[in-house]
Design an enzyme around this catalytic site. Structure first.
Site, mmCIF file in Angstrom:
data_model
loop_
_atom_site.group_PDB
_atom_site.id
_atom_site.type_symbol
_atom_site.label_atom_id
_atom_site.label_comp_id
_atom_site.label_asym_id
_atom_site.label_seq_id
_atom_site.Cartn_x
_atom_site.Cartn_y
_atom_site.Cartn_z
ATOM 1 N N LYS A 195 63.307 109.949 15.647
ATOM 2 C CA LYS A 195 62.558 108.980 14.607
ATOM 3 C C LYS A 195 61.100 110.148 14.114
ATOM 4 O O LYS A 195 61.039 111.103 14.907
ATOM 5 C CB LYS A 195 61.620 107.893 15.596
ATOM 6 C CG LYS A 195 61.101 106.744 14.606
ATOM 7 C CD LYS A 195 62.427 105.888 14.328
ATOM 8 C CE LYS A 195 61.913 104.553 13.634
ATOM 9 N NZ LYS A 195 63.061 103.723 13.344
HETATM 10 P P1 NAD Z 1 59.474 97.796 4.961
HETATM 11 O O1 NAD Z 1 58.294 98.866 4.626
HETATM 12 O O2 NAD Z 1 60.395 97.752 3.934
HETATM 13 O O3 NAD Z 1 58.795 96.280 5.119
HETATM 14 C C1 NAD Z 1 57.579 96.111 6.119
HETATM 15 C C2 NAD Z 1 57.039 94.654 5.640
HETATM 16 O O4 NAD Z 1 55.999 94.316 6.796
HETATM 17 C C3 NAD Z 1 56.415 94.493 4.484
HETATM 18 O O5 NAD Z 1 56.461 93.416 3.978
HETATM 19 C C4 NAD Z 1 54.779 94.725 5.042
HETATM 20 O O6 NAD Z 1 53.848 94.088 3.956
HETATM 21 C C5 NAD Z 1 54.886 93.921 6.243
HETATM 22 N N1 NAD Z 1 53.785 94.382 7.002
HETATM 23 C C6 NAD Z 1 53.250 95.497 7.269
HETATM 24 N N2 NAD Z 1 52.252 95.475 8.310
HETATM 25 C C7 NAD Z 1 52.123 94.113 8.383
HETATM 26 C C8 NAD Z 1 51.266 93.353 9.398
HETATM 27 N N3 NAD Z 1 50.571 93.850 9.963
HETATM 28 N N4 NAD Z 1 51.679 91.958 9.418
HETATM 29 C C9 NAD Z 1 52.538 91.522 8.875
HETATM 30 N N5 NAD Z 1 53.454 92.137 8.058
HETATM 31 C C10 NAD Z 1 52.851 93.317 7.848
HETATM 32 O O7 NAD Z 1 59.959 98.064 6.314
HETATM 33 P P2 NAD Z 1 61.293 97.480 6.962
HETATM 34 O O8 NAD Z 1 62.443 98.862 6.620
HETATM 35 O O9 NAD Z 1 61.698 96.003 6.439
HETATM 36 O O10 NAD Z 1 61.035 97.462 8.565
HETATM 37 C C11 NAD Z 1 60.277 96.669 9.253
HETATM 38 C C12 NAD Z 1 60.859 96.553 10.463
HETATM 39 O O11 NAD Z 1 62.275 96.706 10.900
HETATM 40 C C13 NAD Z 1 60.220 97.852 11.437
HETATM 41 O O12 NAD Z 1 59.937 97.460 12.519
HETATM 42 C C14 NAD Z 1 61.428 98.852 11.340
HETATM 43 O O13 NAD Z 1 61.256 99.858 12.408
HETATM 44 C C15 NAD Z 1 62.521 97.828 11.686
HETATM 45 N N6 NAD Z 1 63.753 98.355 11.250
HETATM 46 C C16 NAD Z 1 63.924 98.634 9.956
HETATM 47 C C17 NAD Z 1 65.353 99.188 9.671
HETATM 48 C C18 NAD Z 1 65.708 99.457 8.226
HETATM 49 O O14 NAD Z 1 66.907 99.799 7.782
HETATM 50 N N7 NAD Z 1 64.951 99.512 7.144
HETATM 51 C C19 NAD Z 1 66.221 99.237 10.535
HETATM 52 C C20 NAD Z 1 65.942 98.681 12.020
HETATM 53 C C21 NAD Z 1 64.875 98.313 12.230
#
Ligand code: NAD
Length: 433
Positions: free
Chosen positions: A123
Site C-alpha cells: 500500500k
Molecule cells: P474514493 O476517494 O473514491 O471515495 C471515498 C468516499 O468516502 C468519498 O465519497 C468521500 O467523500 C467519502 N469520505 C471520506 N471521508 C469520509 C468520512 N469521514 N465519512 C464518510 N465518508 C467519507 O475512495 P474509494 O476508492 O471509493 O475507497 C473507499 C474505501 O474502499 C476505502 O476504504 C478503500 O481502501 C476501499 N477500497 C477501494 C478499492 C478501489 O478499487 N478503489 C478497492 C478495495 C477497497
C-alpha cells in the site's frame, strides 16, 4: 521506521481530527494473532507475517500554485511477496499514517491470497488534502512521489492502484512517469489506468461489482434476494457510488448514502442515478431533493437490512456496534469494523462480509488488467465480469464452508484461509538465506 507501541500510537494520531481512533496496524496484527491461534498456525510463521517486508518514507517537495514550495510526506509499504509481486493502492488523505499504510498492506496480502491471485500485499499513501490542491499541484506531487519510489515499484515487483483520493487520472501520471524513466511504455507498472492508456474494461466498477456478487451469494444462503431490501451506504466515491447503483438496479431500496460532507436519507428509497448526477454536478450530496440530511454517524445506526461502509476505517466501533440495526454488513471499505465491534456484532447475529472478501473485486480486476497489459491483449467486458464473478464466488463459497466447519465468523474464516495460504507459500519457499 515507526514503532508500534501504545505510546507511539497516542503520539502519532491526533484523535480529535483523525478518523483513526485505534492504531490500525495494531488491529491488523491482533487479527493475525487470533487467526494463528484459531487455525493452529506455527507461531514462528506468525512472527514473520506480522512484520512488513519493507516500509519506505519519502519527502515530496513540490512548487505550489502561489510560488511557495511545500514538502509532502509519502509512504510505500510492501507487506509480503511470498505468493507474487506486491499489490496495493495509493491513498491521498490528510489522516494517512505509516501505521495505517502498514495495516492496509497486510490486508492486501490476505485479500490476494483469499482470491487465489498471485500477488502479495502493499500500500502507499501521501499525507495531503487532494480537495485543496489544483490539478497541476496534484500532478507534480504524483510524479515526484512516483520518482521517489521508482526503484521499489515495477510489474514484477510492486504494482500500485487507486485508493481513497486517487483515481485513473493519478494512475496515468504514475504510468507515464515510470515509462518516461524506463524509455518505453510499461503497462504492467500500475493498474486502474484509464482505458485510453491500457486500463481494463470493468476495473472502475470492479470493487463494487465484487461486493455485489458476495452479497448476492450471502442473500441466497439466507433464502432471500436483494429486491426490497433496505440498504444504507457510507461513502459515495468509487466503491460506494457503484455499489449504490448496482443495488438500485437489483431492486433494493437504497435508503441512505453519504460522503465526507454528510448523508441523505429517504426511507422510501433514493433515486440513485439522479443522486449520482447531482454529486457529479455539485460535488456533494447536501441539498439533494426528496431526502433529509443525516450525519455519517446516524447512517451507521439506521433501520435497514444491509449496511455498506464504503469510506474509511473504524466507523463501527465498540461505542456504536450494539446499536447497529442492519442484518448484513458489506465491508466495501478496508477495516471499517474494529475487533471489539466485530465481537458485539457476531453476538448479535449480524452477518459481516469482511473487507478481504467483499471489496476484493478491485484487486481481482487489477490482476486482469496487469495480465492484459503484460500480454498487450485486451478482453471484452463480459469476459472480465464473468471471470471476476467466478473468482469472487469461489472465495465466498470457500469462506462460507470454513465458517460452518469451524463455527466461526466470516472474517475469521476468510483471514484463516488467506493466512494459511501465505504461510504455506512461505514454508515452501523456505527462509532466506
Ligand atoms: P474514493 O476517494 O473514491 O471515495 C471515498 C468516499 O468516502 C468519498 O465519497 C468521500 O467523500 C467519502 N469520505 C471520506 N471521508 C469520509 C468520512 N469521514 N465519512 C464518510 N465518508 C467519507 O475512495 P474509494 O476508492 O471509493 O475507497 C473507499 C474505501 O474502499 C476505502 O476504504 C478503500 O481502501 C476501499 N477500497 C477501494 C478499492 C478501489 O478499487 N478503489 C478497492 C478495495 C477497497
Amino acid at each position: 521506521m515507526e514503532k508500534t507501541t501504545k505510546e507511539n500510537t497516542v503520539a502519532t494520531i491526533d484523535s480529535t481530527t483523525s478518523h483513526l481512533r485505534e492504531n490500525p496496524f495494531q488491529i491488523a496484527r491482533q487479527q493475525l494473532r487470533l487467526v494463528g491461534q484459531t487455525f493452529n498456525i506455527d507461531p514462528n510463521l506468525i512472527t514473520v507475517l506480522q512484520e512488513c517486508k519493507k516500509a519506505v518514507e519519502v519527502a515530496i517537495p513540490i512548487r505550489m500554485d502561489d510560488g511557495s514550495i511545500r514538502s509532502f510526506q509519502g509512504f510505500r509499504v510492501q507487506h509480503n511477496v511470498a505468493r507474487g509481486p506486491s499489490k496495493g493502492g495509493i491513498r491521498y488523505h490528510p489522516d494517512v499514517t505509516l501505521d495505517e499504510v502498514k495495516a492496509l498492506s497486510m490486508w492486501m496480502t490476505w485479500k490476494c491470497a483469499l482470491m487465489g491471485i498471485p500477488f502479495g500485499g502493499a500500500k502507499g499513501g501521501v499525507i495531503c488534502d487532494p480537495k485543496q490542491m489544483s490539478v497541476r499541484e496534484l500532478e507534480g506531487m504524483t510524479r515526484r512521489y512516483t520518482s521517489e519510489i521508482i526503484t521499489l515499484i515495477g510489474p514484477e515487483k510492486d504494482i500500485p492502484a487507486p485508493d481513497v483520493g486517487t483515481s485513473p487520472r493519478e494512475m496515468a501520471w504514475i504510468f507515464d512517469t515510470y515509462s518516461m524513466n524506463k524509455g518505453h511504455s510499461v503497462l504492467g507498472v500500475v493498474t486502474g489506468k484509464p482505458l485510453t492508456v491500457g486500463g481494463s474494461l470493468g476495473r472502475l466498477e470492479a470493487t463494487s461489482r465484487g461486493g455485489l456478487y458476495c452479497l448476492l451469494e450471502a442473500l441466497k444462503k439466507m433464502d432471500t434476494t436483494p429486491v426490497g431490501q433496505r440498504a444504507a451506504i457510507q461513502g459515495f466515491g468509487n466503491v460506494g457510488s457503484f455499489l449504490a447503483q448496482f443495488l438500485h438496479e437489483e431492486g433494493a431500496l437504497v435508503v441512505a448514502i453519504s460522503d465526507s460532507g454528510g448523508g441523505i436519507y429517504n426511507p422510501k428509497g433514493i433515486d440513485i442515478p439522479a443522486a449520482i448526477a447531482f454529486k457529479q454536478e455539485t460535488g456533494h450530496l447536501r441539498g439533494f431533493r426528496g431526502a433529509e440530511a443525516i450525519t455519517n454517524e446516524e447512517l451507521i445506526l439506521l433501520d435497514c437490512d444491509i449496511l455498506a461502509p464504503c469510506a474509511l476505517e473504524q466507523v463501527i466501533t465498540a461505542d456504536n456496534a450494539a446499536k447497529v440495526r442492519a442484518k448484513v454488513i458489506v465491508e466495501g471499505a478496508n477495516g471499517p469494523t474494529t475487533p471489539a465491534a466485530d465481537d458485539i456484532l457476531e453476538d448479535m447475529g449480524v452477518l459481516i462480509l469482511p473487507d478481504v472478501l467483499a471489496n476484493a473485486g478491485g484487486v481481482v480486476v487489477s490482476y486482469f488488467e496487469w495480465v492484459q497489459g503484460l500480454q498487450e491483449y485486451f478482453w471484452k467486458e463480459d469476459e472480465v465480469n464473468g471471470k471476476l464473478r467466478d473468482i469472487v464466488c469461489k472465495a465466498f463459497e470457500e469462506t462460507w464452508a470454513l465458517r460452518a466447519q469451524r463455527q466461526t465468523s466470516m472474517r475469521m474464516a476468510a483471514y484463516g484461509l488467506a493466512v494459511m495460504r501465505v504461510a504455506e507459500a512461505t514454508t515452501t519457499r523456505g527462509l532466506y538465506p
